[in-house]
Structure formats: C-alpha cells, structure tokens
Motif scaffolding. Sequence first.
Motif, PDB file in Angstrom:
ATOM      1  N   THR A  12       0.856  -1.182   0.000  1.00  0.00           N
ATOM      2  CA  THR A  12       0.000   0.000   0.000  1.00  0.00           C
ATOM      3  C   THR A  12       0.895   1.235   0.000  1.00  0.00           C
ATOM      4  OG1 THR A  12      -0.051   0.182   2.404  1.00  0.00           O
ATOM      5  CG2 THR A  12      -1.716  -1.253   1.373  1.00  0.00           C
ATOM      6  N   PRO A  13       0.379   2.396  -0.406  1.00  0.00           N
ATOM      7  CA  PRO A  13       1.185   3.619  -0.341  1.00  0.00           C
ATOM      8  C   PRO A  13       1.754   3.880   1.051  1.00  0.00           C
ATOM      9  CG  PRO A  13      -0.750   4.004  -1.678  1.00  0.00           C
ATOM     10  CD  PRO A  13      -0.909   2.632  -1.078  1.00  0.00           C
ATOM     11  N   ALA A  14       0.960   3.585   2.089  1.00  0.00           N
ATOM     12  CA  ALA A  14       1.438   3.809   3.461  1.00  0.00           C
ATOM     13  C   ALA A  14       2.601   2.884   3.786  1.00  0.00           C
ATOM     14  CB  ALA A  14       0.305   3.592   4.456  1.00  0.00           C
ATOM     15  N   ASP A  15       2.491   1.609   3.388  1.00  0.00           N
ATOM     16  CA  ASP A  15       3.575   0.652   3.636  1.00  0.00           C
ATOM     17  C   ASP A  15       4.819   1.026   2.824  1.00  0.00           C
ATOM     18  OD1 ASP A  15       2.028  -0.782   5.391  1.00  0.00           O
ATOM     19  OD2 ASP A  15       1.375  -2.256   3.900  1.00  0.00           O
ATOM     20  N   ALA A  16       4.598   1.443   1.573  1.00  0.00           N
ATOM     21  CA  ALA A  16       5.723   1.831   0.724  1.00  0.00           C
ATOM     22  C   ALA A  16       6.441   3.050   1.301  1.00  0.00           C
ATOM     23  CB  ALA A  16       5.236   2.131  -0.688  1.00  0.00           C
ATOM     24  N   TYR A  17       5.665   3.993   1.808  1.00  0.00           N
ATOM     25  CA  TYR A  17       6.256   5.198   2.390  1.00  0.00           C
ATOM     26  C   TYR A  17       7.072   4.842   3.632  1.00  0.00           C
ATOM     27  CZ  TYR A  17       6.729   9.850   4.394  1.00  0.00           C
ATOM     28  OH  TYR A  17       7.251  11.011   4.926  1.00  0.00           O
ATOM     29  N   LEU A  77       8.789   4.261  -4.853  1.00  0.00           N
ATOM     30  CA  LEU A  77       8.428   5.628  -5.197  1.00  0.00           C
ATOM     31  C   LEU A  77       7.214   5.662  -6.123  1.00  0.00           C
ATOM     32  CD1 LEU A  77      11.964   7.217  -5.709  1.00  0.00           C
ATOM     33  CD2 LEU A  77      10.266   7.931  -4.025  1.00  0.00           C
ATOM     34  N   VAL A  78       7.179   4.743  -7.068  1.00  0.00           N
ATOM     35  CA  VAL A  78       6.049   4.684  -7.998  1.00  0.00           C
ATOM     36  C   VAL A  78       4.746   4.414  -7.253  1.00  0.00           C
ATOM     37  CG1 VAL A  78       5.028   3.365  -9.891  1.00  0.00           C
ATOM     38  CG2 VAL A  78       7.431   4.032  -9.993  1.00  0.00           C
ATOM     39  N   VAL A  79       4.821   3.560  -6.234  1.00  0.00           N
ATOM     40  CA  VAL A  79       3.625   3.231  -5.459  1.00  0.00           C
ATOM     41  C   VAL A  79       3.092   4.459  -4.721  1.00  0.00           C
ATOM     42  CG1 VAL A  79       2.732   1.889  -3.506  1.00  0.00           C
ATOM     43  CG2 VAL A  79       4.246   0.798  -5.186  1.00  0.00           C
ATOM     44  N   VAL A  80       4.005   5.261  -4.184  1.00  0.00           N
ATOM     45  CA  VAL A  80       3.590   6.404  -3.367  1.00  0.00           C
ATOM     46  C   VAL A  80       3.212   7.613  -4.225  1.00  0.00           C
ATOM     47  CG1 VAL A  80       4.311   8.005  -1.568  1.00  0.00           C
ATOM     48  CG2 VAL A  80       5.023   5.622  -1.461  1.00  0.00           C
ATOM     49  N   GLU A  81       3.976   7.847  -5.281  1.00  0.00           N
ATOM     50  CA  GLU A  81       3.725   9.021  -6.124  1.00  0.00           C
ATOM     51  C   GLU A  81       2.324   8.950  -6.740  1.00  0.00           C
ATOM     52  OE1 GLU A  81       8.277   9.987  -7.633  1.00  0.00           O
ATOM     53  OE2 GLU A  81       7.098   8.450  -8.644  1.00  0.00           O
ATOM     54  N   ALA A  94       4.782  14.540   1.008  1.00  0.00           N
ATOM     55  CA  ALA A  94       5.006  14.952  -0.374  1.00  0.00           C
ATOM     56  C   ALA A  94       6.407  15.521  -0.565  1.00  0.00           C
ATOM     57  CB  ALA A  94       3.955  15.975  -0.796  1.00  0.00           C
ATOM     58  N   ALA A  95       6.839  16.319   0.402  1.00  0.00           N
ATOM     59  CA  ALA A  95       8.183  16.904   0.320  1.00  0.00           C
ATOM     60  C   ALA A  95       9.249  15.819   0.362  1.00  0.00           C
ATOM     61  CB  ALA A  95       8.390  17.893   1.461  1.00  0.00           C
ATOM     62  N   ASN A  96       9.067  14.850   1.255  1.00  0.00           N
ATOM     63  CA  ASN A  96      10.030  13.757   1.341  1.00  0.00           C
ATOM     64  C   ASN A  96      10.098  12.972   0.042  1.00  0.00           C
ATOM     65  OD1 ASN A  96      10.922  14.212   3.941  1.00  0.00           O
ATOM     66  ND2 ASN A  96       9.401  12.876   4.888  1.00  0.00           N
ATOM     67  N   VAL A  97       8.944  12.675  -0.530  1.00  0.00           N
ATOM     68  CA  VAL A  97       8.909  11.890  -1.765  1.00  0.00           C
ATOM     69  C   VAL A  97       9.573  12.650  -2.906  1.00  0.00           C
ATOM     70  CG1 VAL A  97       7.367  10.913  -3.523  1.00  0.00           C
ATOM     71  CG2 VAL A  97       6.911  10.514  -1.102  1.00  0.00           C
ATOM     72  N   GLU A  99      12.024  14.782  -2.620  1.00  0.00           N
ATOM     73  CA  GLU A  99      13.464  14.730  -2.382  1.00  0.00           C
ATOM     74  C   GLU A  99      14.031  13.342  -2.681  1.00  0.00           C
ATOM     75  OE1 GLU A  99      15.587  17.282  -1.579  1.00  0.00           O
ATOM     76  OE2 GLU A  99      13.783  18.428  -2.080  1.00  0.00           O
ATOM     77  N   TRP A 100      13.301  12.308  -2.293  1.00  0.00           N
ATOM     78  CA  TRP A 100      13.759  10.945  -2.589  1.00  0.00           C
ATOM     79  C   TRP A 100      13.817  10.708  -4.091  1.00  0.00           C
ATOM     80  CZ3 TRP A 100       9.818   8.930   1.508  1.00  0.00           C
ATOM     81  CH2 TRP A 100      10.390   9.031   2.783  1.00  0.00           C
ATOM     82  N   ARG A 101      12.824  11.185  -4.809  1.00  0.00           N
ATOM     83  CA  ARG A 101      12.807  11.020  -6.264  1.00  0.00           C
ATOM     84  C   ARG A 101      13.977  11.757  -6.904  1.00  0.00           C
ATOM     85  NH1 ARG A 101      11.851   7.745 -10.033  1.00  0.00           N
ATOM     86  NH2 ARG A 101       9.723   7.341  -9.300  1.00  0.00           N
ATOM     87  N   HIS A 102      14.222  12.983  -6.451  1.00  0.00           N
ATOM     88  CA  HIS A 102      15.332  13.759  -6.990  1.00  0.00           C
ATOM     89  C   HIS A 102      16.656  13.042  -6.750  1.00  0.00           C
ATOM     90  CE1 HIS A 102      18.459  16.949  -6.844  1.00  0.00           C
ATOM     91  NE2 HIS A 102      17.808  17.401  -7.897  1.00  0.00           N
ATOM     92  N   GLY A 103      16.855  12.531  -5.532  1.00  0.00           N
ATOM     93  CA  GLY A 103      18.095  11.835  -5.210  1.00  0.00           C
ATOM     94  C   GLY A 103      18.242  10.533  -5.963  1.00  0.00           C
ATOM     95  N   TYR A 104      17.140   9.801  -6.100  1.00  0.00           N
ATOM     96  CA  TYR A 104      17.188   8.520  -6.796  1.00  0.00           C
ATOM     97  C   TYR A 104      17.503   8.706  -8.280  1.00  0.00           C
ATOM     98  CZ  TYR A 104      15.659   4.019  -8.691  1.00  0.00           C
ATOM     99  OH  TYR A 104      15.611   2.808  -9.355  1.00  0.00           O
TER     100      TYR A 104
END
Length: 213
Positions: A12-17, A77-81, A94-97, A99-104
């Motif tokens: 789930t998005p919550a588990d993925a996050y 990331l795909v699951v949460v985005e 949203a901010a964390n995601v 930043e994680w996407r940018h870094g990844y």
Amino acid sequence: RNPVSRAVVMPTPADAYAELVRRSRSLALLNSASAVLGWDQQTYMPKGGAELRGDQLALLAGMAHEKAVDPKLGELLVVVEGSPLVADPDSIEAANVREWRHGYDRATKLPARLVEELAQVTTRAQEAWQESRAKNHFPTFQPWLEKVLALKKEEADAVGWKAHRYDALLDEYEPGTTAADVEKLFAELSKEVVPLIAAIRESGRTPRTEVLH
C-alpha cells in the motif's frame, strides 16, 4: 502438475512510504559515518593518513551508492507518487517523496566507479591542499585539483546538462538553480557591495573587529 501462479502483492502507499523512510534513515547513517571520517581528517587524523582514509570513504561511498540506486527504491516511489498520501504538495510526505525522487534519479545516472573514485581523490586532495596552503606552494595541490576537476566534469556529463556544465553540479545542492541564476545574483550584489567596500577603504577609518573575536 499445473503450475500455480502467484499474484504479486503490491504494498500500500502507506507501507511503501514507511519502507522509504526506513531506507532513507539507513542511507543517512552511512553518509553521517562518512561525514565523521571527513571531520576527523581535518581535525585529528595524523599526517600521511589520507590514502587509507580515502579507501575508507570510497568504501562507504560505494555502499551508500548501492543503497541509493536499489531498483526497489524506484518501485516504492512509484507506489507512493500520485497516491492520496502525497495529494497535499505542502505535506511532509510529499516533500520527502520529491526529495527521494530527486536523489534517486540523480544517483542512478552515476556509475559506482565514479562515486568511489571521487571519494578517494577528494580525500587525497584535501591533504594535498592543507600541505600546499601551509607551504604557500600551489604546485603541491595542482595535480590533485586537476584530477578533481576532471572527475566533476565526468559527473556533470553523467547527470546531464544543457546550458552550462555547472548546472548539473549545482542542482545537487540548489535544485532548479542554474549558473545563469547565480551569475545574475552576484551581479546584483556587486552593484551594492563593491561601492560599499570602496567607500569603507576611502574613509580611512579602521573597522572595529572585536565582534569577530
């Protein structure tokens, strides 16, 4: 026997996050260990220890890079985005995601060999710079500076750039900012700062420096 198909259960998005948070903390621990070794180099490390310290930091950089480019990160990331979890762009999630996407996305463009070599060379260059500064002898540092510049150019080319190679390097610290933005900023500052410095010099007054101490 007929093969039994098993459906892939997506988190789930919550588990993925939650898993992204766990992985982010693990990566942060590795990077903080590197930071401690870098601090030690500039404060307590005996002279001549840069080669071994470079090996240590290169190892940690390689380990951190391996974590940063794990394909599982991209899947999470795909699951949460696009999920309700990040519907509010101003939320912490949203901010964390973002930043994680940018870094990844950035990390996956860099080969592990380059990441490790940068850690090794910049560590050796730091010791050479300290020696060069103490002796006021630039040739001691010059070959190491040339190596660092060559590697940073390679990094920029791997990340990709359009107008200026430095844009790719600047994006790591100020995402979205370009060399043109920086040039404009300093041009505006110069209009005020340069005349101010000139006026201070021409005044003949000795600046008070006690605040610096």
